[in-house]
Design a protein around this motif. Structure first.
Motif, PDB file in Angstrom:
ATOM      1  N   ALA A  69      16.640  44.327 -65.333  1.00 47.75           N
ATOM      2  CA  ALA A  69      15.716  45.465 -65.364  1.00 47.75           C
ATOM      3  C   ALA A  69      14.904  45.460 -66.658  1.00 47.75           C
ATOM      4  O   ALA A  69      13.692  45.719 -66.645  1.00 47.75           O
ATOM      5  CB  ALA A  69      16.490  46.769 -65.218  1.00 47.75           C
ATOM      6  N   ALA A  70      15.544  45.135 -67.772  1.00 51.00           N
ATOM      7  CA  ALA A  70      14.838  45.078 -69.050  1.00 51.00           C
ATOM      8  C   ALA A  70      13.771  43.988 -69.038  1.00 51.00           C
ATOM      9  O   ALA A  70      12.675  44.181 -69.575  1.00 51.00           O
ATOM     10  CB  ALA A  70      15.833  44.832 -70.188  1.00 51.00           C
ATOM     11  N   VAL A  71      14.075  42.854 -68.388  1.00 55.89           N
ATOM     12  CA  VAL A  71      13.092  41.766 -68.293  1.00 55.89           C
ATOM     13  C   VAL A  71      11.860  42.241 -67.529  1.00 55.89           C
ATOM     14  O   VAL A  71      10.737  41.849 -67.843  1.00 55.89           O
ATOM     15  CB  VAL A  71      13.721  40.518 -67.634  1.00 55.89           C
ATOM     16  CG1 VAL A  71      12.673  39.494 -67.257  1.00 55.89           C
ATOM     17  CG2 VAL A  71      14.759  39.899 -68.563  1.00 55.89           C
TER      18      VAL A  71
ATOM     19  N   GLY B  15      12.023  39.264 -57.285  1.00 60.21           N
ATOM     20  CA  GLY B  15      12.644  38.368 -56.318  1.00 60.21           C
ATOM     21  C   GLY B  15      13.415  37.245 -56.997  1.00 60.21           C
ATOM     22  O   GLY B  15      14.550  36.928 -56.610  1.00 60.21           O
ATOM     23  N   LEU B  16      12.801  36.637 -58.003  1.00 61.88           N
ATOM     24  CA  LEU B  16      13.486  35.573 -58.741  1.00 61.88           C
ATOM     25  C   LEU B  16      14.751  36.089 -59.421  1.00 61.88           C
ATOM     26  O   LEU B  16      15.799  35.440 -59.383  1.00 61.88           O
ATOM     27  CB  LEU B  16      12.560  34.991 -59.801  1.00 61.88           C
ATOM     28  CG  LEU B  16      11.529  33.990 -59.325  1.00 61.88           C
ATOM     29  CD1 LEU B  16      10.569  33.649 -60.453  1.00 61.88           C
ATOM     30  CD2 LEU B  16      12.200  32.741 -58.826  1.00 61.88           C
ATOM     31  N   LEU B  17      14.651  37.243 -60.045  1.00 62.87           N
ATOM     32  CA  LEU B  17      15.817  37.803 -60.725  1.00 62.87           C
ATOM     33  C   LEU B  17      16.894  38.223 -59.731  1.00 62.87           C
ATOM     34  O   LEU B  17      18.084  38.050 -59.987  1.00 62.87           O
ATOM     35  CB  LEU B  17      15.399  38.972 -61.613  1.00 62.87           C
ATOM     36  CG  LEU B  17      14.521  38.576 -62.803  1.00 62.87           C
ATOM     37  CD1 LEU B  17      13.996  39.817 -63.508  1.00 62.87           C
ATOM     38  CD2 LEU B  17      15.269  37.689 -63.760  1.00 62.87           C
ATOM     39  N   GLY B  18      16.484  38.758 -58.592  1.00 66.17           N
ATOM     40  CA  GLY B  18      17.443  39.128 -57.554  1.00 66.17           C
ATOM     41  C   GLY B  18      18.178  37.920 -57.003  1.00 66.17           C
ATOM     42  O   GLY B  18      19.405  37.938 -56.835  1.00 66.17           O
TER      43      GLY B  18
ATOM     44  N   LEU C  67      16.241  29.247 -62.451  1.00 64.52           N
ATOM     45  CA  LEU C  67      15.395  30.402 -62.733  1.00 64.52           C
ATOM     46  C   LEU C  67      14.357  30.060 -63.791  1.00 64.52           C
ATOM     47  O   LEU C  67      13.168  30.344 -63.621  1.00 64.52           O
ATOM     48  CB  LEU C  67      16.238  31.589 -63.209  1.00 64.52           C
ATOM     49  CG  LEU C  67      15.447  32.742 -63.852  1.00 64.52           C
ATOM     50  CD1 LEU C  67      14.666  33.506 -62.798  1.00 64.52           C
ATOM     51  CD2 LEU C  67      16.351  33.646 -64.634  1.00 64.52           C
ATOM     52  N   LEU C  68      14.793  29.434 -64.876  1.00 60.33           N
ATOM     53  CA  LEU C  68      13.875  29.119 -65.970  1.00 60.33           C
ATOM     54  C   LEU C  68      12.806  28.119 -65.556  1.00 60.33           C
ATOM     55  O   LEU C  68      11.640  28.259 -65.935  1.00 60.33           O
ATOM     56  CB  LEU C  68      14.662  28.600 -67.176  1.00 60.33           C
ATOM     57  CG  LEU C  68      15.606  29.615 -67.837  1.00 60.33           C
ATOM     58  CD1 LEU C  68      16.427  28.944 -68.927  1.00 60.33           C
ATOM     59  CD2 LEU C  68      14.846  30.809 -68.365  1.00 60.33           C
ATOM     60  N   VAL C  69      13.171  27.129 -64.765  1.00 65.22           N
ATOM     61  CA  VAL C  69      12.196  26.130 -64.317  1.00 65.22           C
ATOM     62  C   VAL C  69      11.162  26.764 -63.392  1.00 65.22           C
ATOM     63  O   VAL C  69       9.955  26.555 -63.544  1.00 65.22           O
ATOM     64  CB  VAL C  69      12.903  24.942 -63.637  1.00 65.22           C
ATOM     65  CG1 VAL C  69      11.913  24.045 -62.919  1.00 65.22           C
ATOM     66  CG2 VAL C  69      13.692  24.147 -64.657  1.00 65.22           C
TER      67      VAL C  69
END
Length: 98
Positions: free
Chosen positions: A24-26, A52-55, A85-87
């Protein structure tokens, strides 16, 4: 292994709360930054993509934590989820592979 972990595999309630609070902070950081600078210009689609990515990352981390394998393998699986996620995030942000 405690009886709580046997009955409820996966992330602990505290770890889950920290994870989703971090996600959420991101999402909040660019929303707040947009109020102070024109350099950050996210549209609704950007927030949907990030959510979506974070979920999916949260789901992947939960599945990695629930996997029936050793601790080292679970940590490796979690690391791969975060690396993915990072890529993907870097590709969407700056076209890493273009």
């Amino acid at each position: 292994m405690s009886s709580a972990q046997i009955r409820h595999p996966g992330l602990t309630a505290t770890a889950r709360a920290v994870l989703w609070s971090l996600f959420a902070a991101v999402l909040i950081v660019p929303a707040v930054a947009m109020q102070f600078t024109a350099e950050v210009n996210w549209g609704p689609g950007d927030f949907v993509a990030a959510a979506g990515l974070l979920g999916l990352t949260g789901l992947g981390l939960e599945l990695a934590a629930r996997a029936q394998m050793g601790r080292t393998a679970r940590l490796a699986a979690s690391g791969l989820v975060v690396l993915a996620l990072l890529v993907v995030w870097a590709e969407l942000a700056v076209g890493l592979f273009d």
